[in-house]
Scaffold this motif. Sequence first.
Motif, PDB file in Angstrom:
ATOM      1  N   THR A   1      19.412  26.076 -17.544  1.00  0.00           N
ATOM      2  CA  THR A   1      20.621  25.385 -17.964  1.00  0.00           C
ATOM      3  C   THR A   1      20.413  24.840 -19.376  1.00  0.00           C
ATOM      4  N   PHE A   2      21.510  24.429 -19.962  1.00  0.00           N
ATOM      5  CA  PHE A   2      21.488  23.830 -21.296  1.00  0.00           C
ATOM      6  C   PHE A   2      20.513  22.650 -21.329  1.00  0.00           C
ATOM      7  N   THR A   3      20.612  21.811 -20.297  1.00  0.00           N
ATOM      8  CA  THR A   3      19.739  20.638 -20.219  1.00  0.00           C
ATOM      9  C   THR A   3      18.274  21.032 -20.241  1.00  0.00           C
ATOM     10  N   GLU A   4      17.932  22.074 -19.481  1.00  0.00           N
ATOM     11  CA  GLU A   4      16.528  22.476 -19.423  1.00  0.00           C
ATOM     12  C   GLU A   4      16.028  22.984 -20.764  1.00  0.00           C
ATOM     13  N   VAL A   5      16.905  23.661 -21.478  1.00  0.00           N
ATOM     14  CA  VAL A   5      16.515  24.167 -22.791  1.00  0.00           C
ATOM     15  C   VAL A   5      16.270  23.000 -23.754  1.00  0.00           C
ATOM     16  N   VAL A   6      17.182  22.038 -23.751  1.00  0.00           N
ATOM     17  CA  VAL A   6      17.020  20.874 -24.630  1.00  0.00           C
ATOM     18  C   VAL A   6      15.771  20.092 -24.257  1.00  0.00           C
TER      19      VAL A   6
ATOM     20  N   VAL B   1      12.849  18.004 -26.130  1.00  0.00           N
ATOM     21  CA  VAL B   1      12.907  16.534 -26.083  1.00  0.00           C
ATOM     22  C   VAL B   1      11.789  15.940 -25.229  1.00  0.00           C
ATOM     23  N   LEU B   2      11.401  16.639 -24.172  1.00  0.00           N
ATOM     24  CA  LEU B   2      10.336  16.131 -23.318  1.00  0.00           C
ATOM     25  C   LEU B   2       9.018  16.870 -23.564  1.00  0.00           C
ATOM     26  N   ASN B   3       8.964  17.583 -24.668  1.00  0.00           N
ATOM     27  CA  ASN B   3       7.765  18.354 -24.991  1.00  0.00           C
ATOM     28  C   ASN B   3       6.541  17.459 -25.135  1.00  0.00           C
ATOM     29  N   ARG B   4       5.399  18.012 -24.773  1.00  0.00           N
ATOM     30  CA  ARG B   4       4.153  17.237 -24.806  1.00  0.00           C
ATOM     31  C   ARG B   4       3.863  16.647 -26.170  1.00  0.00           C
ATOM     32  N   TYR B   5       4.111  17.447 -27.207  1.00  0.00           N
ATOM     33  CA  TYR B   5       3.775  16.966 -28.547  1.00  0.00           C
ATOM     34  C   TYR B   5       4.979  16.345 -29.243  1.00  0.00           C
TER      35      TYR B   5
ATOM     36  N   GLU C   1      16.117   9.894 -10.952  1.00  0.00           N
ATOM     37  CA  GLU C   1      16.730  11.159 -11.303  1.00  0.00           C
ATOM     38  C   GLU C   1      16.734  11.302 -12.826  1.00  0.00           C
ATOM     39  N   ILE C   2      16.502  12.526 -13.299  1.00  0.00           N
ATOM     40  CA  ILE C   2      16.713  12.796 -14.719  1.00  0.00           C
ATOM     41  C   ILE C   2      18.025  13.558 -14.792  1.00  0.00           C
ATOM     42  N   PRO C   3      19.115  12.877 -15.141  1.00  0.00           N
ATOM     43  CA  PRO C   3      20.425  13.530 -15.075  1.00  0.00           C
ATOM     44  C   PRO C   3      20.584  14.562 -16.181  1.00  0.00           C
ATOM     45  N   PRO C   4      21.510  15.497 -16.010  1.00  0.00           N
ATOM     46  CA  PRO C   4      21.770  16.462 -17.086  1.00  0.00           C
ATOM     47  C   PRO C   4      22.348  15.734 -18.299  1.00  0.00           C
ATOM     48  N   TYR C   5      22.187  16.332 -19.476  1.00  0.00           N
ATOM     49  CA  TYR C   5      22.798  15.739 -20.664  1.00  0.00           C
ATOM     50  C   TYR C   5      24.306  15.810 -20.543  1.00  0.00           C
ATOM     51  N   ARG C   6      24.960  14.753 -20.964  1.00  0.00           N
ATOM     52  CA  ARG C   6      26.423  14.745 -20.930  1.00  0.00           C
ATOM     53  C   ARG C   6      26.921  14.123 -22.214  1.00  0.00           C
TER      54      ARG C   6
ATOM     55  N   LEU D   1      11.781  19.736  -9.769  1.00  0.00           N
ATOM     56  CA  LEU D   1      13.110  20.235  -9.405  1.00  0.00           C
ATOM     57  C   LEU D   1      13.198  20.274  -7.890  1.00  0.00           C
ATOM     58  N   VAL D   2      14.144  19.513  -7.344  1.00  0.00           N
ATOM     59  CA  VAL D   2      14.295  19.470  -5.887  1.00  0.00           C
ATOM     60  C   VAL D   2      15.773  19.488  -5.552  1.00  0.00           C
ATOM     61  N   LYS D   3      16.156  20.285  -4.579  1.00  0.00           N
ATOM     62  CA  LYS D   3      17.554  20.405  -4.161  1.00  0.00           C
ATOM     63  C   LYS D   3      18.489  20.537  -5.357  1.00  0.00           C
ATOM     64  N   GLY D   4      18.054  21.274  -6.365  1.00  0.00           N
ATOM     65  CA  GLY D   4      18.920  21.556  -7.503  1.00  0.00           C
ATOM     66  C   GLY D   4      19.019  20.472  -8.550  1.00  0.00           C
ATOM     67  N   TYR D   5      18.239  19.405  -8.458  1.00  0.00           N
ATOM     68  CA  TYR D   5      18.277  18.398  -9.513  1.00  0.00           C
ATOM     69  C   TYR D   5      16.871  17.998  -9.937  1.00  0.00           C
ATOM     70  N   HIS D   6      16.797  17.347 -11.108  1.00  0.00           N
ATOM     71  CA  HIS D   6      15.488  16.945 -11.634  1.00  0.00           C
ATOM     72  C   HIS D   6      15.156  15.530 -11.211  1.00  0.00           C
ATOM     73  N   LEU D   7      13.987  15.384 -10.634  1.00  0.00           N
ATOM     74  CA  LEU D   7      13.535  14.074 -10.177  1.00  0.00           C
ATOM     75  C   LEU D   7      12.231  13.751 -10.887  1.00  0.00           C
ATOM     76  N   SER D   8      12.132  12.538 -11.430  1.00  0.00           N
ATOM     77  CA  SER D   8      10.850  12.159 -12.020  1.00  0.00           C
ATOM     78  C   SER D   8      10.182  11.157 -11.103  1.00  0.00           C
ATOM     79  N   LEU D   9       8.907  11.350 -10.902  1.00  0.00           N
ATOM     80  CA  LEU D   9       8.158  10.392 -10.105  1.00  0.00           C
ATOM     81  C   LEU D   9       6.725  10.300 -10.608  1.00  0.00           C
ATOM     82  N   ARG D  10       6.136   9.126 -10.436  1.00  0.00           N
ATOM     83  CA  ARG D  10       4.765   8.937 -10.900  1.00  0.00           C
ATOM     84  C   ARG D  10       3.824   9.758 -10.046  1.00  0.00           C
TER      85      ARG D  10
END
Lengths: 687, 212
Positions: free
Chosen positions: A295-300, A304-308, A509-514, B191-200
């Motif tokens: 998805t668009f979010t994953e590409v961004v 944005v969340l890249n290690r470096y 949750e990390i929501p999609p970009y909106r 990625l779980v059930k179609g969404y992104h979840l962050s956890l320690r």
Amino acid sequence: MSIVLEKRPEREKRPAPITVAVAGNPNSGKTSIFNNLTGSHQQVGNWPGVTVTKKEGQLVMGSTKARIVDLPGIYSLGAYSEDEMVARDYILSGEPDVIIDVVDAGNIERNLYLTTQMLEAGGNIVIALNMLDEARRQNIHIDVRALADRLGIPVVPTVARLQQGMKELVEAVLEDAGQSKPKPFRIYYGELIESELEILEELVKTVPELTARLHPRYVAVKLLEDEDWLHKKIEALNGDTRERLMMAAGDSINRLRKHYGEDLDSALIEQRYSFIADLLKGVVTRSEDKKEKDTFTEVVDRVVLNRYLGIPIFLLVMFGMFQTTFTLGAPLSDMIETFFAWLGGWVAGGISSPLMSSLIVDAVIGGVGSVLVFVPPIFLLFLIISILEDSGYMARAAYIMDRFMQNLGLHGRSFIPLLIGFGCNVPAVMAARSLENKGDRLTTILIAPLMSCAARLPVYVLFVGIFFTAYQGLAVFSLYLLGIVLAIIAAHLFKKFLFRGEEAPFILEIPPYRIPTLKTALLHMWERGSQFLKKAGTIIFAAVVLVWAMSNLPWGVEYASQESLMGMMGSWLAPVFEPLGFGTWQAASALIFGLLAKEIVVGTLAVVYGAGEVGLAAAISSAYTPLSAFSFMVMVLVYSPCVATIAAIRRETDSRGWTAFAIGYSLVLGWVLALTVYQGGKLLGLG
Amino acid sequence: MPKKLSPSMQDYLETILDLSSTDDEVRITDIANRLNISKASTNQAIGGLVKRGMVTHRHYGPVTLTEMGRSEAEKIRYRHDVLKKLLIDVMKVDPEVAEQDACLMEHTISQETLTKLVSFMETYVVGREETEMPEKTYTRLSDLMVGTKAIIKKIVSSGSIKKRILEMGLTVGTTVEVKGVAPMGDPIDVLVKGYHLSLRKKEASLVLVEVV
Ligand SMILES: Nc1nc2c(ncn2[C@@H]2O[C@H](COP(=O)(O)OP(=O)(O)O)[C@@H](O)[C@H]2O)c(=O)[nH]1
Ligand SMILES: [Mg+2]
């Protein structure tokens, strides 16, 4: 697994107005829907007893009247934080006639978990199936009719961002409000659990206290889950009923444990999810071709969340936030200051009595002015924060900074408030509201004033310019660093001794970009900003007037001279600062004035030494040594937050005790540190 | 483990392990009787163990060992057995005295001495009855590489954390994929059930998975 579907009997239309709650998962679009329905008819306040924002509004649509309440986002009715408890309690209270359950269509499986919970409890629910535009883009197709049929409740397709479906939503809500409670919604939990539920349900039915608002079957399920809130309710029952319920619940749990062991809780939750999976079969279809593509979010996020790149980008965003706030805000603040100075001069010209003129100019106009100068930076900051939040970046900022904040025993989300503190402590304290966990929130609020705000800089600049000409940058930097180190130590101590409770888990949750809407952002800005103005404004204003009075009393004394109340208090307090190296009434008065806003320390020193810009430097260089100057700067950094910050702390903690503590600990800490600096320096021969 | 358990706490754990091997359920009363201690202080001690996540005990339920509590109790039991064997088989101490002494020694013996002792026993004493430790065949979600897909097998936790993990959709049988790690190495993005979840990682380590 079967869904029981029965027609609901009609009930005569109840007289308006009705109460409607907007509930749902975080980021599902609740606030957008709330804003759409209420327009600007909103009141923002606090839920009683907690610092959770409560938003209420009136429905504006034709002649219909309804009260609408926006609830904090929740994932389930098992509440873990204060916000979630507020939402849960309100939903279960029976107060709302209808609950609009906002469901994110792109994330329907997890969103429906809350729905099943609310349906089990027995609420009147209308689903707003939101974000359909997003779902469509992801090639997710949802058969709305089939979903409504299977759940047995109205489902209205909406796109809150574009205001689509709002009219239909209101119609569905009004229709639903006229109907009695739906027939119980059931999830089949398997033979073993069902037989225990049957026993418990029969027993619960005999206890009217429990079934007044909740469905007996729901109470039975929660008995098996051993929920704390239910346990509290049961404890309050009379002895016999209590014993019977506890015994029965204990027995049922024990019988089920034989089969499920430790995993009884899991079994219940898993059954709900598999119920949802079954329910969605044939309702949700995904076109396969797009599924494997990112998805668009994953590409961004790959950038944005890249290690470096993640941290540099984060710092850049934060830097941008600051630059915008203070480069756009500072000229506006200056304009306000100039305007009030001009206004003061203009008014003063028209009043003959000097005392009267001083009262109006210095106290009233000056007081209003000193509140209003906070407006530009605070409003701008909250505008940007709101945009970052709605776009989905804030969740990512917490994700990126969490590891670092763990070192302080804090949550990733604490980073933003603390960073804001370098600009101004007031919005820093207010931004701590985004923290769910109470201990984290209080710790963040208590240490935020240690971040050296922009108002302290003029003080450093003055002293450093006089005493540390060779290493100005280093001297100022050392003070900023000192603040950070103190904050780290204080955070550790507070977490260890004051807020020992369990650490809040980081499961977000990390929501999609909106793309955020300007309307929501502006509303949010207005909401936070006006709250500050209303509550903090009065405190700041009162403090300004008080200080004015102390500088002018007793009658006829020269403004802020040693003979004024202020000067007397300064003289009286001076001995306290003697061991710190600046035991003069001038220094003490400057510190008292500095409570209004720390940059006022500079102006006060100019007044009390009766000197202009140039004379001030001379007066200071004779009154201080480099060592006592540094000790004074340390004091200015640490001692008590300014009144605006104190007002914000009072508001956000909703507690006099914590406000007093915030002042007390920083006073003591500042004094001790300045003492250490001065006496330590003397021992080292720096005096 | 956060902090070393006191000897008396160790005794409680051991007793619960003992009782749970014979009884269906362990109640506060059973533990109090076995140790000859008042119910009130037993209650208090169990409270302490609950705080440390060793056992679960809710308002009206029985006392049960958590995964961590069980493995801790088994370790203590193991020490006890090794010491007893040493005393009886090698040193020919009277069994009754050996039992009592083992009870005292088990709490204080260091891990190093114990390891040495075990290898000594294995070398010199034949016919030793193996004390089994639970085998771990699953991987922890926190140990997966980015890009790995796995199926959830078990959540090894209890109370509200476990519930929260499950309610967010990390239920047994669900497929998850590790999508990324935060720049500083923690938390992770799943990625779980179609969404992104962050956890320690700390929370992710409670989720046992099988890589697919
Ligand atoms: N694409 C899209 N975005 C939406 C929709 N509804 C809300 N949003 C956006 O989603 C974000 C979160 O919405 P908000 O109302 O704050 O959610 P809340 O956390 O549930 O109150 C904001 O950026 C909204 O503009 C929608 O129907 N479609
Ligand atoms: Mg909202």
